[in-house]
Design a protein around this motif. Structure first.
Motif, PDB file in Angstrom:
ATOM      1  N   GLY A  32      -0.913 -29.740   5.985  1.00 34.32           N
ATOM      2  CA  GLY A  32      -2.169 -29.311   5.915  1.00 34.32           C
ATOM      3  C   GLY A  32      -2.361 -28.145   6.853  1.00 34.32           C
ATOM      4  N   GLU A  33      -1.515 -27.598   7.584  1.00 36.63           N
ATOM      5  CA  GLU A  33      -1.676 -26.666   8.750  1.00 36.63           C
ATOM      6  C   GLU A  33      -1.281 -25.328   7.878  1.00 36.63           C
ATOM      7  OE1 GLU A  33       0.993 -27.891  11.566  1.00 36.63           O
ATOM      8  OE2 GLU A  33      -0.613 -29.429  12.367  1.00 36.63           O
ATOM      9  N   SER A  34      -1.704 -24.025   8.559  1.00 40.03           N
ATOM     10  CA  SER A  34      -1.100 -22.868   7.957  1.00 40.03           C
ATOM     11  C   SER A  34       0.332 -22.441   8.270  1.00 40.03           C
ATOM     12  CB  SER A  34      -2.059 -21.783   8.455  1.00 40.03           C
ATOM     13  OG  SER A  34      -1.607 -20.572   8.013  1.00 40.03           O
ATOM     14  N   LEU A  35       0.937 -21.921   7.159  1.00 40.88           N
ATOM     15  CA  LEU A  35       2.406 -21.572   7.613  1.00 40.88           C
ATOM     16  C   LEU A  35       2.152 -19.745   7.893  1.00 40.88           C
ATOM     17  CD1 LEU A  35       4.079 -23.238   4.674  1.00 40.88           C
ATOM     18  CD2 LEU A  35       4.377 -23.637   7.007  1.00 40.88           C
ATOM     19  N   GLY A  36       1.210 -18.880   7.585  1.00 42.72           N
ATOM     20  CA  GLY A  36       1.080 -17.670   7.397  1.00 42.72           C
ATOM     21  C   GLY A  36       0.077 -17.179   6.499  1.00 42.72           C
ATOM     22  N   VAL A 349      -3.523 -51.596 -12.981  1.00 39.38           N
ATOM     23  CA  VAL A 349      -2.653 -50.874 -11.855  1.00 39.38           C
ATOM     24  C   VAL A 349      -1.640 -51.669 -11.447  1.00 39.38           C
ATOM     25  CG1 VAL A 349      -2.808 -49.330  -9.942  1.00 39.38           C
ATOM     26  CG2 VAL A 349      -4.737 -49.277 -11.455  1.00 39.38           C
ATOM     27  N   LEU A 350      -0.441 -51.311 -11.602  1.00 38.18           N
ATOM     28  CA  LEU A 350       0.622 -52.192 -11.420  1.00 38.18           C
ATOM     29  C   LEU A 350       1.376 -51.703  -9.938  1.00 38.18           C
ATOM     30  CD1 LEU A 350       2.621 -52.967 -14.663  1.00 38.18           C
ATOM     31  CD2 LEU A 350       0.508 -54.159 -13.468  1.00 38.18           C
ATOM     32  N   ALA A 351       1.119 -50.457  -9.560  1.00 34.86           N
ATOM     33  CA  ALA A 351       1.719 -50.035  -8.362  1.00 34.86           C
ATOM     34  C   ALA A 351       0.814 -48.798  -7.726  1.00 34.86           C
ATOM     35  CB  ALA A 351       3.088 -49.601  -8.494  1.00 34.86           C
ATOM     36  N   GLY A 352       0.539 -48.624  -6.660  1.00 36.00           N
ATOM     37  CA  GLY A 352       0.067 -47.359  -6.095  1.00 36.00           C
ATOM     38  C   GLY A 352      -1.396 -47.317  -6.330  1.00 36.00           C
ATOM     39  N   GLY A 353      -1.635 -46.220  -6.796  1.00 34.42           N
ATOM     40  CA  GLY A 353      -3.385 -45.862  -7.175  1.00 34.42           C
ATOM     41  C   GLY A 353      -4.076 -45.257  -5.860  1.00 34.42           C
ATOM     42  N   SER A 354      -3.483 -44.962  -4.836  1.00 33.69           N
ATOM     43  CA  SER A 354      -4.302 -44.581  -3.623  1.00 33.69           C
ATOM     44  C   SER A 354      -4.002 -43.504  -2.910  1.00 33.69           C
ATOM     45  CB  SER A 354      -4.667 -45.838  -2.572  1.00 33.69           C
ATOM     46  OG  SER A 354      -4.929 -46.936  -3.359  1.00 33.69           O
ATOM     47  N   VAL A 355      -5.028 -42.579  -2.442  1.00 32.07           N
ATOM     48  CA  VAL A 355      -4.617 -41.496  -1.351  1.00 32.07           C
ATOM     49  C   VAL A 355      -3.951 -42.139  -0.200  1.00 32.07           C
ATOM     50  CG1 VAL A 355      -5.483 -39.521  -0.156  1.00 32.07           C
ATOM     51  CG2 VAL A 355      -6.215 -39.942  -2.569  1.00 32.07           C
ATOM     52  N   ILE A 356      -2.848 -41.405   0.388  1.00 34.23           N
ATOM     53  CA  ILE A 356      -2.518 -41.812   1.672  1.00 34.23           C
ATOM     54  C   ILE A 356      -3.329 -41.024   2.603  1.00 34.23           C
ATOM     55  CG2 ILE A 356      -0.429 -41.790   3.300  1.00 34.23           C
ATOM     56  CD1 ILE A 356      -0.331 -43.424   0.544  1.00 34.23           C
ATOM     57  N   GLU A 357      -4.165 -41.631   3.464  1.00 28.45           N
ATOM     58  CA  GLU A 357      -4.884 -40.849   4.299  1.00 28.45           C
ATOM     59  C   GLU A 357      -3.982 -40.437   5.699  1.00 28.45           C
ATOM     60  OE1 GLU A 357      -8.058 -41.032   4.036  1.00 28.45           O
ATOM     61  OE2 GLU A 357      -8.123 -42.220   2.168  1.00 28.45           O
ATOM     62  N   GLY A 358      -4.935 -39.764   6.096  1.00 29.36           N
ATOM     63  CA  GLY A 358      -3.933 -38.735   7.432  1.00 29.36           C
ATOM     64  C   GLY A 358      -3.478 -37.380   6.961  1.00 29.36           C
TER      65      GLY A 358
END
Length: 476
Positions: A32-36, A349-358
């Motif tokens: 999420g940081e700026s590259l330029g 929903v058999l797998a996953g389904g969520s945002v990864i926090e951080g």
């Protein structure tokens, strides 16, 4: 680590920075940081680019095909030489894993090499006439091209626009995505170092609607080439219609996958899981709607989910990672909304389904079974790590489901029955069909769709032909 390139506009052989221009930050999707900071073109920049493209075209169209081919080959060689740095730039700004970015860059080099050979095979023909008469059919470059490409393949998409245009003898003004500009800058430096004149290919970044309206309203522009979403493609096609310019539209898809009970199940699962989560599912030809024959449906769904849960997420630069982040902060929210809509309609929903926090824009690779046809995800292109599954009984039912939507870009079929393979190849409404495999991009093969997924082809001889106009000459 490779330094992220200094960003700029490229007009008439000159790199132009942020001084005196609006700018925007380019983000690393893993942090999420700026590259330029990226400079955005104003009206004066666009006018200058159009003037230069007009001049460049009048010179480039008369350049010998062999000379054009030489520059394409030199560019391909430079991409191969710089592939590690190019891949790292693409991964840092787009998010895909490093191996995928490297493969993308090498595919771009192969495309340049093929189209270099095609530059000397732009043939016309002589028609039979009475003695003393000649009728000729000529194929000539159409003129300056305005091209717009998407962020999901930031190396390949740039080459896919520039290479056939200059092979045909056209000049081009390219607006790559503002979210992945470093890759475009690095690729254009390869063209520049290969000896391509600065007035033949230029790149601009800016507010998309302003840039497209300005370039497409100019009488200088004689062709539009666009890769992106269906709504934006239709908008640009309406703008292009005002001057009746030639157009190539490679738009969105919603790839159906038909899996029959005679397939090699384990091999099919291994192939499809890898391909589904390539580039985090942010691929216009991604397999998305999985229609599986009744007898193997549950085994397929559970096998797919089991493999999906083992996919390792992380920064695309890290060793062992199999799927990187989504490309921008908008995507996780959009994918989450589609999943909740399907879940509320009764899907499993058999797998996953969520945002990864951080930090970063990560979302779990997700598998959903028994998805009702009315669910949004079954009708809108998800463009993310989302696999949707439904059972079918007969081949007629499967074909009907595959052709149900207005999209027609890519489709996949898995069956060992040769008669069925031929029937599916004929019946599926898609510009590209892959049977018992998933690769669709080859330098010598056309790439494009039908219905709402666009028209015209990129790649192969068809990609160059899309930049030519036909003229008949009759001499008595």
């Amino acid at each position: 680590m490779t330094a992220y390139p200094e960003l700029g506009l490229y007009i008439d052989g000159e790199w132009i920075g942020t001084a005196g221009r609006e700018k925007m930050a380019v983000l690393d999707p893993a942090t999420g940081e700026s590259l330029g900071d990226l400079p955005l073109a104003g009206a004066a920049d666009l006018d200058r680019a159009l003037e230069v493209a007009d001049r460049g075209f009048r010179r480039w169209r008369d350049t010998a095909p062999e000379a054009r081919a030489t520059i394409l080959l030199r560019t391909a060689a430079l991409i191969r030489e710089r592939i590690d740095a190019l891949a790292e730039i693409a991964t840092r700004e787009q998010g895909k894993i490093l191996a995928e970015a490297k493969g993308e860059g090498l595919a771009a080099a192969a495309m340049l090499e093929f189209q270099a050979g095609e530059t000397v095979r732009i043939y016309g023909r002589i028609l039979p006439r009475p003695a003393g008469m000649r009728s000729l059919v000529l194929h000539q470059p159409v003129g300056p091209v305005a091209a717009f490409c998407a962020w999901n393949f930031p190396l390949l998409n740039v080459v896919r626009k520039i290479s056939p245009a200059i092979a045909a003898g056209c000049s081009i003004i390219l607006k790559p995505s503002e979210e992945t500009p470093g890759s475009a800058v690095a690729i254009l430096k390869c063209f520049q170092d290969a000896g391509l004149p600065g007035d033949v290919a230029q790149i601009l970044f800016g507010v998309p609607d302003m840039v497209s309206r300005h370039l497409l309203a100019s009488p200088v522009t004689r062709k539009l080439s666009f890769t992106g979403s269906v709504p934006v493609g239709k908008h640009l096609a309406r703008l292009a219609a005002d001057s009746m310019m030639k157009t190539t539209m490679e738009l969105g898809g919603h790839g159906p996958v038909l899996v029959f009970d005679d397939c090699d199940l384990e091999r099919t699962l291994d192939t499809l899981v890898t391909h589904k989560f390539r580039n985090a599912g942010q691929v216009c030809v991604a397999p998305t709607r999985f229609y599986v024959q009744d007898g193997i449906y549950e085994a397929f769904a559970q096998g797919f989910a089991e493999r999906t849960r083992k996919v390792k997420l992380g920064s695309g630069l890290d060793s062992g990672v199999q799927m990187g982040p989504l490309a921008n902060p908008r995507r996780p929210e959009a994918i989450g909304e589609l999943i909740e809509d399907a879940r509320s309609a009764g899907a499993r929903v058999l797998a996953g389904g969520s945002v990864i926090e951080g930090k970063g824009f990560f979302f779990e690779p997700t598998v959903i079974a028994d998805v009702p046809l009315e669910a949004r995800a079954m009708n809108e292109e998800p463009f993310g790590p989302l696999a949707l599954m439904r059972p079918f009984g007969t081949i007629e039912e499967a074909i009907g489901q595959a052709n149900r939507l207005p999209f027609g870009l890519a489709a996949y079929c898995f069956t060992e029955n040769a008669r069925r393979q031929n029937l599916l190849a004929d019946a599926i409404e898609a510009g590209m069909v892959s049977i018992n495999a998933t690769r669709l991009t080859w330098p010598d093969a056309p790439f494009g769709g039908m219905k709402d997924s666009g028209f015209g082809s990129e790649d192969g001889p068809e990609g160059i032909a899309a930049h030519l106009t036909t003229k008949a000459v009759h001499i008595a």
